[in-house]
Motif scaffolding. Structure first.
Motif, PDB file in Angstrom:
ATOM      1  N   ALA A 173      17.579 -14.311  44.908  1.00  0.00           N
ATOM      2  CA  ALA A 173      17.383 -15.737  45.155  1.00  0.00           C
ATOM      3  C   ALA A 173      16.314 -16.286  44.209  1.00  0.00           C
ATOM      4  CB  ALA A 173      16.991 -15.975  46.611  1.00  0.00           C
ATOM      5  N   VAL A 174      15.225 -15.530  44.070  1.00  0.00           N
ATOM      6  CA  VAL A 174      14.161 -15.930  43.146  1.00  0.00           C
ATOM      7  C   VAL A 174      14.680 -15.919  41.707  1.00  0.00           C
ATOM      8  CG1 VAL A 174      11.900 -15.310  42.217  1.00  0.00           C
ATOM      9  CG2 VAL A 174      12.333 -15.154  44.681  1.00  0.00           C
ATOM     10  N   LEU A 175      15.436 -14.867  41.362  1.00  0.00           N
ATOM     11  CA  LEU A 175      15.988 -14.764  40.008  1.00  0.00           C
ATOM     12  C   LEU A 175      16.969 -15.905  39.728  1.00  0.00           C
ATOM     13  CD1 LEU A 175      15.547 -12.654  37.730  1.00  0.00           C
ATOM     14  CD2 LEU A 175      17.722 -11.621  38.410  1.00  0.00           C
ATOM     15  N   GLY A 176      17.698 -16.324  40.752  1.00  0.00           N
ATOM     16  CA  GLY A 176      18.605 -17.458  40.597  1.00  0.00           C
ATOM     17  C   GLY A 176      17.860 -18.734  40.261  1.00  0.00           C
ATOM     18  N   GLY A 177      16.692 -18.916  40.893  1.00  0.00           N
ATOM     19  CA  GLY A 177      15.864 -20.059  40.536  1.00  0.00           C
ATOM     20  C   GLY A 177      15.383 -19.973  39.096  1.00  0.00           C
ATOM     21  N   GLU A 178      15.033 -18.761  38.655  1.00  0.00           N
ATOM     22  CA  GLU A 178      14.561 -18.579  37.281  1.00  0.00           C
ATOM     23  C   GLU A 178      15.651 -18.911  36.264  1.00  0.00           C
ATOM     24  OE1 GLU A 178      12.904 -14.716  36.682  1.00  0.00           O
ATOM     25  OE2 GLU A 178      11.502 -14.895  38.362  1.00  0.00           O
ATOM     26  N   ILE A 179      16.884 -18.474  36.533  1.00  0.00           N
ATOM     27  CA  ILE A 179      17.935 -18.715  35.546  1.00  0.00           C
ATOM     28  C   ILE A 179      18.245 -20.206  35.415  1.00  0.00           C
ATOM     29  CG2 ILE A 179      20.036 -18.523  36.972  1.00  0.00           C
ATOM     30  CD1 ILE A 179      21.162 -16.667  34.785  1.00  0.00           C
ATOM     31  N   ILE A 180      18.123 -20.943  36.518  1.00  0.00           N
ATOM     32  CA  ILE A 180      18.339 -22.383  36.448  1.00  0.00           C
ATOM     33  C   ILE A 180      17.212 -23.050  35.658  1.00  0.00           C
ATOM     34  CG2 ILE A 180      18.295 -24.502  37.830  1.00  0.00           C
ATOM     35  CD1 ILE A 180      21.017 -23.201  37.732  1.00  0.00           C
ATOM     36  N   ARG A 181      15.980 -22.657  35.939  1.00  0.00           N
ATOM     37  CA  ARG A 181      14.852 -23.256  35.221  1.00  0.00           C
ATOM     38  C   ARG A 181      14.919 -22.978  33.717  1.00  0.00           C
ATOM     39  NH1 ARG A 181      12.173 -22.366  40.181  1.00  0.00           N
ATOM     40  NH2 ARG A 181      10.925 -24.179  40.814  1.00  0.00           N
ATOM     41  N   GLU A 182      15.319 -21.746  33.377  1.00  0.00           N
ATOM     42  CA  GLU A 182      15.326 -21.355  31.972  1.00  0.00           C
ATOM     43  C   GLU A 182      16.564 -21.826  31.219  1.00  0.00           C
ATOM     44  OE1 GLU A 182      14.894 -17.132  31.850  1.00  0.00           O
ATOM     45  OE2 GLU A 182      12.995 -17.133  32.951  1.00  0.00           O
TER      46      GLU A 182
END
Length: 319
Positions: A173-182
């Motif tokens: 879930a955290v990694l999913g947020g990172e991929i959207i931000r990046e």
């Protein structure tokens, strides 16, 4: 003066989608959220809002909870908002073509696996249950298939020896947020090139059922360990002991002191080893007998009669 940010709508429902919704709001102008209808929850069966709805209300965003998607009503509502892109994560329903085509940059999905592996409803659990060394999230441009769209970006993470379906859910879930931000800003700027999936290499991750938690000791202990961890916290792993249910909370693979023992046979008491296939044994670490609290395997051995040669799960096999 900086250019105005592009407008987005977000489709998502459970806890997994919350960090991804927050990331969407951080890099775009999030104008609305679409989530599943409120559902009865708990012993009182009172209606409860999805976690993504709670986030949207806290931010003062419009929330849509349609019971149907194919009647054109939602598409008409969203069209008035003029979204440039839709971000989708664990929404729980397949979007029809009118919704997929509505934003000018299409619909971007964050899926909890390294596509094309583990398409479907339970990718996080099946990656662990299948003894994969790593998993991750894929950002893809959605089409009308089930997780078949062209890939835009992938972030990976190793699966540790103690990772469970629950712990990896939170990490992804955290990694999913990172991929959207990046990566979402790069996609919207035209810097990302979409890559078609290798459909011949696709594997499915079907929705989990209670029965999939039943331990089959004819499998190697390594695979049993992966399944116990992958199916935690739900459906959980279980077998039977003296006609009652025995939940297996934690276990690990080991070598069997009696390689020829029948699968499911107790081959050691300290540690508590259960024979599996290929000369392996499953060491039970934490268990929960039916109607009892969670306890260590040592407590189970001390508190009831478990002798060498007993077979766990034998009632299920008719032995």
């Amino acid at each position: 003066m900086s250019e105005p940010r592009l407008r987005s709508v977000f489709f998502g429902t459970p806890d997994f989608a919350v960090p991804i919704a927050e990331a969407t709001a951080a890099v775009t102008d999030l104008v609305a959220v679409v989530t599943q209808p409120d559902r009865p929850k708990g012993r009182g069966r009172e209606l409860a809002s999805p976690p993504v709805k709670e986030l949207a209300l806290a931010r003062g965003l419009p929330v849509f909870q349609p019971a149907k998607l194919r009647d054109g009503v939602l598409a008409a509502e969203l069209e008035r908002l003029k979204p440039d892109v839709a971000v989708v994560a664990a929404y729980g329903r397949i979007l029809p073509k009118d919704l997929l085509d509505l934003p000018r940059f299409g619909c971007v999905n964050v899926h909890g696996s390294i596509l094309p592996k583990y398409r479907g409803a339970a990718p996080i659990q099946w990656a662990i249950a299948s003894c994969e060394a790593e998993t991750g999230v894929t950002m893809m441009r959605m089409d009308e298939g089930l997780d078949t769209g062209d890939m835009l970006a992938i972030l990976t993470i190793p699966i540790g020896p103690d990772d469970t379906g629950g712990s990896m859910h939170d990490k992804l879930a955290v990694l999913g947020g990172e991929i959207i931000r990046e990566e979402l800003p790069r996609y919207l700027s035209g810097a990302l090139k979409a890559v078609p999936q290798d459909h011949a290499s696709a594997t499915m991750a079907p929705i989990l059922s209670r029965e999939q938690g039943r331990l089959d000791f004819t499998l190697p202990a390594r695979i049993l360990d992966c399944r116990i961890r992958g199916f935690s916290p739900w459906p959980g792993a279980f077998t039977s002991l003296d006609g009652g249910l025995l939940k297996v909370i934690r276990a690990k693979a080991a070598e069997s002191p009696e390689p020829a023992a029948a699968p499911g046979t107790v081959v050691s008491l300290r540690p508590l080893l259960i024979a599996a296939s290929e000369g392996s044994a499953l060491e039970l670490v934490e268990v929960q007998p039916e109607g009892r609290r969670v306890m260590t395997a040592a407590e189970l051995v001390a508190g009831r009669r478990i002798e060498l040669g007993k077979r766990l799960g034998s009632e299920e096999r008719g032995a």
